[in-house]
Design a protein around this motif. Structure first.
Motif, PDB file in Angstrom:
ATOM      1  N   VAL A  91      48.864   7.516  44.167  1.00 22.05           N
ATOM      2  CA  VAL A  91      50.324   7.398  44.153  1.00 22.05           C
ATOM      3  C   VAL A  91      50.931   7.662  42.768  1.00 22.05           C
ATOM      4  CG1 VAL A  91      52.260   5.811  44.490  1.00 22.05           C
ATOM      5  CG2 VAL A  91      50.419   5.922  46.178  1.00 22.05           C
ATOM      6  N   PRO A  92      50.408   7.074  41.682  1.00 26.66           N
ATOM      7  CA  PRO A  92      51.041   7.341  40.379  1.00 26.66           C
ATOM      8  C   PRO A  92      51.076   8.827  40.023  1.00 26.66           C
ATOM      9  CG  PRO A  92      49.608   5.439  40.212  1.00 26.66           C
ATOM     10  CD  PRO A  92      49.354   6.049  41.552  1.00 26.66           C
ATOM     11  N   SER A  93      49.992   9.563  40.314  1.00 25.41           N
ATOM     12  CA  SER A  93      49.981  10.997  40.012  1.00 25.41           C
ATOM     13  C   SER A  93      50.977  11.745  40.884  1.00 25.41           C
ATOM     14  CB  SER A  93      48.576  11.569  40.217  1.00 25.41           C
ATOM     15  OG  SER A  93      47.663  11.017  39.302  1.00 25.41           O
ATOM     16  N   ALA A  94      51.083  11.344  42.149  1.00 21.36           N
ATOM     17  CA  ALA A  94      52.038  12.003  43.043  1.00 21.36           C
ATOM     18  C   ALA A  94      53.474  11.757  42.600  1.00 21.36           C
ATOM     19  CB  ALA A  94      51.832  11.506  44.473  1.00 21.36           C
ATOM     20  N   VAL A  95      53.771  10.525  42.230  1.00 24.53           N
ATOM     21  CA  VAL A  95      55.115  10.198  41.747  1.00 24.53           C
ATOM     22  C   VAL A  95      55.434  10.982  40.479  1.00 24.53           C
ATOM     23  CG1 VAL A  95      56.571   8.373  40.792  1.00 24.53           C
ATOM     24  CG2 VAL A  95      55.176   7.923  42.822  1.00 24.53           C
ATOM     25  N   SER A  96      54.461  11.059  39.571  1.00 28.23           N
ATOM     26  CA  SER A  96      54.657  11.804  38.325  1.00 28.23           C
ATOM     27  C   SER A  96      54.970  13.261  38.605  1.00 28.23           C
ATOM     28  CB  SER A  96      53.401  11.685  37.452  1.00 28.23           C
ATOM     29  OG  SER A  96      53.463  12.571  36.354  1.00 28.23           O
ATOM     30  N   PHE A  97      54.193  13.869  39.514  1.00 27.10           N
ATOM     31  CA  PHE A  97      54.438  15.269  39.829  1.00 27.10           C
ATOM     32  C   PHE A  97      55.827  15.458  40.437  1.00 27.10           C
ATOM     33  CE2 PHE A  97      54.750  18.754  42.765  1.00 27.10           C
ATOM     34  CZ  PHE A  97      54.377  19.822  41.959  1.00 27.10           C
ATOM     35  N   CYS A  98      56.169  14.650  41.436  1.00 33.34           N
ATOM     36  CA  CYS A  98      57.444  14.836  42.130  1.00 33.34           C
ATOM     37  C   CYS A  98      58.631  14.671  41.189  1.00 33.34           C
ATOM     38  CB  CYS A  98      57.544  13.867  43.304  1.00 33.34           C
ATOM     39  SG  CYS A  98      56.421  14.256  44.669  1.00 33.34           S
ATOM     40  N   ARG A  99      58.573  13.699  40.304  1.00 30.27           N
ATOM     41  CA  ARG A  99      59.685  13.505  39.367  1.00 30.27           C
ATOM     42  C   ARG A  99      59.848  14.715  38.457  1.00 30.27           C
ATOM     43  NH1 ARG A  99      62.028   8.482  38.748  1.00 30.27           N
ATOM     44  NH2 ARG A  99      62.653   9.056  36.624  1.00 30.27           N
ATOM     45  N   ARG A 100      58.723  15.206  37.924  1.00 30.58           N
ATOM     46  CA  ARG A 100      58.846  16.357  37.027  1.00 30.58           C
ATOM     47  C   ARG A 100      59.290  17.599  37.792  1.00 30.58           C
ATOM     48  NH1 ARG A 100      54.065  18.133  32.970  1.00 30.58           N
ATOM     49  NH2 ARG A 100      53.912  15.836  32.792  1.00 30.58           N
ATOM     50  N   HIS A 101      58.747  17.789  39.000  1.00 29.78           N
ATOM     51  CA  HIS A 101      59.146  18.928  39.818  1.00 29.78           C
ATOM     52  C   HIS A 101      60.640  18.882  40.120  1.00 29.78           C
ATOM     53  CE1 HIS A 101      60.000  21.011  43.614  1.00 29.78           C
ATOM     54  NE2 HIS A 101      59.046  21.846  43.267  1.00 29.78           N
ATOM     55  N   ASN A 102      61.133  17.749  40.543  1.00 30.48           N
ATOM     56  CA  ASN A 102      62.536  17.652  40.941  1.00 30.48           C
ATOM     57  C   ASN A 102      63.480  17.795  39.756  1.00 30.48           C
ATOM     58  OD1 ASN A 102      61.607  17.317  43.539  1.00 30.48           O
ATOM     59  ND2 ASN A 102      61.680  15.083  43.453  1.00 30.48           N
ATOM     60  N   ASP A 103      63.093  17.265  38.604  1.00 30.28           N
ATOM     61  CA  ASP A 103      63.896  17.471  37.394  1.00 30.28           C
ATOM     62  C   ASP A 103      63.985  18.957  37.060  1.00 30.28           C
ATOM     63  OD1 ASP A 103      64.281  14.748  37.114  1.00 30.28           O
ATOM     64  OD2 ASP A 103      62.736  14.487  35.575  1.00 30.28           O
ATOM     65  N   ALA A 104      62.829  19.638  37.111  1.00 34.59           N
ATOM     66  CA  ALA A 104      62.798  21.067  36.765  1.00 34.59           C
ATOM     67  C   ALA A 104      63.535  21.905  37.794  1.00 34.59           C
ATOM     68  CB  ALA A 104      61.353  21.536  36.620  1.00 34.59           C
ATOM     69  N   LEU A 105      63.399  21.546  39.075  1.00 34.54           N
ATOM     70  CA  LEU A 105      64.094  22.299  40.117  1.00 34.54           C
ATOM     71  C   LEU A 105      65.598  22.141  39.984  1.00 34.54           C
ATOM     72  CD1 LEU A 105      64.018  24.054  42.626  1.00 34.54           C
ATOM     73  CD2 LEU A 105      63.728  21.968  43.998  1.00 34.54           C
ATOM     74  N   ALA A 106      66.054  20.925  39.707  1.00 41.53           N
ATOM     75  CA  ALA A 106      67.494  20.711  39.524  1.00 41.53           C
ATOM     76  C   ALA A 106      68.020  21.532  38.358  1.00 41.53           C
ATOM     77  CB  ALA A 106      67.774  19.224  39.311  1.00 41.53           C
ATOM     78  N   GLU A 107      67.264  21.592  37.275  1.00 44.42           N
ATOM     79  CA  GLU A 107      67.680  22.396  36.118  1.00 44.42           C
ATOM     80  C   GLU A 107      67.764  23.871  36.502  1.00 44.42           C
ATOM     81  OE1 GLU A 107      67.592  24.979  32.826  1.00 44.42           O
ATOM     82  OE2 GLU A 107      65.816  24.723  34.116  1.00 44.42           O
ATOM     83  N   LEU A 108      66.802  24.357  37.295  1.00 43.58           N
ATOM     84  CA  LEU A 108      66.795  25.769  37.698  1.00 43.58           C
ATOM     85  C   LEU A 108      67.999  26.099  38.572  1.00 43.58           C
ATOM     86  CD1 LEU A 108      65.514  28.578  38.112  1.00 43.58           C
ATOM     87  CD2 LEU A 108      64.140  27.571  39.956  1.00 43.58           C
ATOM     88  N   VAL A 109      68.221  25.336  39.630  1.00 41.67           N
ATOM     89  CA  VAL A 109      69.310  25.693  40.543  1.00 41.67           C
ATOM     90  C   VAL A 109      70.676  25.503  39.889  1.00 41.67           C
ATOM     91  CG1 VAL A 109      67.899  25.219  42.571  1.00 41.67           C
ATOM     92  CG2 VAL A 109      69.360  23.414  41.670  1.00 41.67           C
TER      93      VAL A 109
END
Length: 347
Positions: A91-109
């Protein structure tokens, strides 16, 4: 062109983000070039070789926009690559990935608001963590919903453990996109027969999508959450072809609920779902349309994937698909939104 006025909206388009490299710890993801100059991409123990990662439409937004223009696609809704769901890791690794992914995706769009929108990745192996990340991604980052796989470590789609998450989708008024991942990426290996001829992504995906449709309906998810909007990739797999058998099971099998026992109940429930049109076959699309109706279909391409045709998409595209996508994503022009709310229609 903003989504409110776009004439062709692609809701099935994956993205891989450089900012997520190593975000899941030992699970990756990471990429490079081997001694023969061939690109590779690693997730956990899975290594994809020979498919370009860097300098591709998956990772370079300018290349994506160029290819979209060539294909006549006005707007695209981006979601994580199926290689990057990470639904079976700690779970901690999954949460870490999702947070970074979503931050980066929001910046892109946010850099391309007239061309791109985004769906959050969620750590589905922990339903409450998934709810928290959905709320953060929509309320703080401005993403438009979430995209997940169909199978997770721990609980199935119809588990009551996911009810608080589904309630959050309804409260936030955003949809959920379900798309399979190849078996064995970061979880159980699956049927070894599916390792032949890339059947894991051809037949395996269709099986997962069909199972997802049946699970949402037979498992009571749509009954418990009547305002939840879910759309499923590749036309729902084989759900349209097997709808008759599924309906018969709903009426005859001992586990079936009372709600499924009347004629047409399964088809009525199936028409509550949404499906993208990426089926590679007009005959399959015609059958799906006959069962669920044209108003539940949205345009999708698996953009830049192996099964996107050279000319950008399969066959003629109905102009109603763009309006369907706007309804699903809650992006209808303001006057139409107001009219729907007054008349009690779908926003």
């Amino acid at each position: 062109m903003p989504i409110e006025t776009a004439t062709l909206i692609d809701v099935h388009a994956h993205v891989r983000l450089e900012a997520t490299n190593g975000a899941a710890g030992v699970h990756g993801p990471e990429h490079g070039v081997d001694e023969n100059g061939l690109p590779w991409y690693r997730v956990g123990n899975y290594r994809l070789s020979g498919v370009r990662h860097a300098n591709s439409p998956f990772t370079d937004p300018e290349l994506r926009l160029q290819r979209m223009e060539k294909a006549g696609i006005d707007f695209q809704v981006l979601s994580a690559s199926p290689l990057n769901y990470f639904h079976h890791i700690d779970v901690p690794s999954a949460v870490s990935f999702c947070r970074r992914h979503n931050d980066a995706l929001a910046e892109l769009v946010n850099r391309y608001p007239g061309k791109l929108g985004g769906l959050a990745a969620l750590p589905m192996q922990d339903p409450m963590a998934a709810r928290e990340e959905l709320e953060r991604s929509v309320s703080e980052l401005g993403l438009w919903g979430a995209a997940t796989g169909t199978e997770f470590a721990g609980e199935p789609l119809h588990s009551p453990a996911f009810d608080p998450l589904y309630e959050a989708f309804v409260k936030l008024d955003v949809p959920l996109f379900l798309h399979p991942a190849p078996a064995g990426i970061d979880g159980p290996p699956g049927d070894p027969a599916l390792k032949r001829f890339d059947l894991d992504v051809i037949i395996g995906f269709a099986a997962q999508e069909t199972i997802a449709v049946a699970t949402l309906i037979f498992g009571g998810v749509l009954e418990r959450h009547p305002k939840l909007d879910v759309w499923i990739s590749h036309g729902g797999g084989a759900a349209a072809f097997t709808a008759g058998r599924l309906a018969q099971a709903g009426m005859k099998r001992p586990w079936a609920t009372q709600a499924m026992k009347k004629d047409g109940a399964f088809e009525e429930a199936m028409a509550r779902l949404w499906f993208d049109t990426h089926l590679n076959d007009d005959r399959a699309l015609a059958l799906l349309t006959q069962i669920v109706g044209p108003e539940r279909l949205v345009f999708g391409t698996n953009f830049a994937g192996w099964d996107q045709p050279e000319d950008g998409h399969h066959g003629a595209v109905s102009p109603t698909l763009a309006d369907n996508a706007r309804r699903l994503l809650r992006k209808m022009p303001a006057p139409i939104q107001a009219k729907n709310q007054i008349e009690g229609g779908t926003p």
